[in-house]
Enzyme design. Structure first.
Site, short mmCIF file in Angstrom:
data_model
loop_
_atom_site.label_atom_id
_atom_site.label_comp_id
_atom_site.label_asym_id
_atom_site.label_seq_id
_atom_site.Cartn_x
_atom_site.Cartn_y
_atom_site.Cartn_z
N HIS A 1 43.70 30.20 53.62
CA HIS A 1 44.62 30.94 52.74
C HIS A 1 44.19 30.84 51.28
O HIS A 1 45.02 30.95 50.38
CB HIS A 1 46.07 30.43 52.87
CG HIS A 1 46.53 30.26 54.28
ND1 HIS A 1 47.17 31.25 55.00
CD2 HIS A 1 46.39 29.21 55.14
CE1 HIS A 1 47.43 30.81 56.22
NE2 HIS A 1 46.96 29.58 56.33
N LYS B 1 28.99 37.59 28.34
CA LYS B 1 29.16 37.84 29.78
C LYS B 1 27.88 37.67 30.60
O LYS B 1 26.80 38.03 30.17
CB LYS B 1 29.69 39.28 30.00
CG LYS B 1 31.12 39.50 29.56
CD LYS B 1 32.16 38.69 30.34
CE LYS B 1 32.26 39.10 31.79
NZ LYS B 1 32.96 40.37 31.96
N GLU C 1 28.83 42.24 43.61
CA GLU C 1 29.93 43.22 43.58
C GLU C 1 29.50 44.55 44.19
O GLU C 1 30.25 45.19 44.93
CB GLU C 1 30.37 43.44 42.13
CG GLU C 1 31.07 42.24 41.53
CD GLU C 1 31.26 42.42 40.03
OE1 GLU C 1 32.28 43.00 39.63
OE2 GLU C 1 30.37 42.00 39.28
#
Ligand code: ARG
Length: 473
Positions: A155, A282, A289
């Site tokens: 979970h 960044k 992705e």
């Protein structure tokens, strides 16, 4: 004049040519189309269906056409609709009307089914090779992380600690099943439909096995209607590819999470990361992705192909021309993802300290405290409740189980003794799971051995198949 123009009195509307043509994408099949034609013409010669000297001329001509298509000098046109008729036109241009004998006893319907199978065989072998490389990089990471403890989750809540190597091997086994599925599907792809003709076979005394053997097939499709009608081998490939994508996509998701500041479990190599045009700080996991994102198109192609087939009466229908782009795109999509994934996994930095600190700051040893009490005679259901209370106490006092003193432990159960402290360290907790397939170090080593053996089997299979494919003239 169209190759099939005999019964027509008008030229085809240009829009119809454009709309019905497949040459824009099936030119990818040129190599296989010619490979198939060379086998077909050799058979026509062998069976004395056409004169030997005509067959030789055709074979030579086909090789010239192949070279012209490969170098880009051959002109492929929508007017000639597809790769099959373009090649035939080019052949006739090359050697004259005798080229028209090539299509004896054959239809584009069995021809296209053959080309698809020839293409897919090579693609499957290439994909398996890439999957093996990915398994190798996962196994290497596992070997280097046999002492790296990380939180294991259910979970997405910290559950029990596991070795990072164990986590890597979980994916190695998923990709193992993917390879096994591809190998199994291969035997259904590896049958020759040629000789089915348009749908019913042919009146010429052809030898289907001769063609099949020459092309390295295991045998022939047994029913001519089935041979030209079905594309279940394409569906099966797309389904198998969907599972590869699913596995990749789950790994992508973990990489994206792990490389965030919130997890801080890994850092991707600079060579496999990208930056932001605006935010100088960044470092983004774009590859992971995008691989995750491309899962959508692979699933889409599977549903598209199933839908195209579902209402079709036997035998060939033009709808089936829609079988190609999805298959090609899926092959390219997976090749691109797998080629990047192996080196990306291999070069990623595993932040062992950070993973360890995460494990120290959680309750993932709670089950072990409960098991400890069980060993001392307490029923598990009771120990579960006792440990639940201990956890609650720790949360309220801003500490973890190992921060408690023996006296504190004993307020929950007087069965707890001094040895509890050694029992609850992450290393002990991990190595206590010493069951086949468990996360204990020696069990992960067993998994690495198993995968290494299976990898060698896959490599042998690939080498044998590559040899068969390379021997096709
Ligand atoms: N371009 C066609 C396809 O890809 C080849 C087969 C065409 N056959 C036919 N009878 N129109 O499916």
């Amino acid at each position: 004049m169209k190759l099939w123009g005999g019964r027509f009195t008008k030229p085809t509307n240009e829009l119809v040519d454009e709309y019905t043509a497949s040459i824009f994408f099936d030119k990818k099949l040129a190599k296989y189309d010619i490979q198939g034609s060379l086998a077909h013409v050799a058979m026509l010669k062998e069976c004395e269906i056409i004169p030997a000297e005509d067959a030789d001329l055709i074979a030579e001509g086909l090789k010239k056409v192949a070279a012209k298509i490969e170098s880009g000098v051959a002109e492929l046109s929508a007017e000639n609709e597809d790769i099959h008729m373009n090649v035939e036109k080019l052949l006739i241009e090359e050697i004259g009307p005798v080229g028209g004998k090539l299509h004896t006893g054959r239809s584009r319907n069995d021809q296209v089914a053959l080309d698809m199978r020839l293409y897919l065989r090579e693609a499957l072998v290439d994909l398996m090779d890439l999957l093996v490389k990915l398994q190798e990089s996962l196994t290497n990471q596992a070997k280097q992380n046999l002492d790296t403890v990380m939180p294991g989750y259910t979970h997405l809540q910290r559950a029990q600690p596991v070795l990072f190597g164990h986590h890597m091997m979980a994916y190695a086994f998923m990709f193992q099943r993917d390879i096994e599925r591809l190998i199994d599907s291969y035997k259904r792809v590896n049958k020759s439909p040629l000789g089915a003709g348009a749908l019913a076979g042919t009146t010429f005394p052809i030898d289907r096995m001769y063609v099949a053997e020459r092309l390295g097939f295991d045998g022939i499709c047994e029913n001519s209607l089935d041979a030209v009608s079905d594309r279940d081998f394409v569906v099966e490939f797309l389904a198998n590819a969907s599972l590869v994508s699913t596995h990749l996509s789950r790994l992508c998701e973990e990489i994206v999470q792990w490389s965030s500041a919130e997890f801080n479990f890994i850092e991707l190599d600079d060579a496999f990361s990208t930056g932001s045009s605006m935010m100088p700080q960044k470092k983004n996991p774009d590859v992971a992705e995008l691989v995750r994102g491309k899962t959508g198109r692979v699933y889409g192609h599977l549903i598209g192909m199933l839908t195209t087939l579902k209402g079709l009466p036997l035998a060939y229908n033009k709808d089936m021309q829609e079988d190609k782009e999805g298959m090609f795109d899926t092959v390219e999509t997976l090749k691109g993802a797998l080629a990047l994934f192996a080196p990306m996994m291999e070069t990623m930095e595993v932040k062992k300290e950070s993973m360890y600190n995460a494990v120290r700051q959680d309750f993932s040893n709670a089950t072990d405290l409960a098991d400890y009490l069980v060993e001392k005679g307490m029923p598990f259901r009771e120990s579960h409740a006792v440990v639940g209370q201990a956890v609650l106490y720790c949360i309220n006092h801003n500490k973890y189980l190992l921060d408690m003193s023996l006296e504190e432990f004993q307020t929950f159960s007087n069965l707890v003794e001094e040895d509890i402290f050694a029992k609850l360290t992450p290393e002990t907790v991990v190595n206590a799971r010493n069951v086949a397939g468990g996360t204990a170090k020696n069990r992960v080593e067993e998994q690495i051995d198993t995968i290494t053996n299976l990898l060698n089997d896959s490599k042998l299979w690939i080498t044998n198949q590559v040899q068969i494919l390379n021997n096709i003239s």
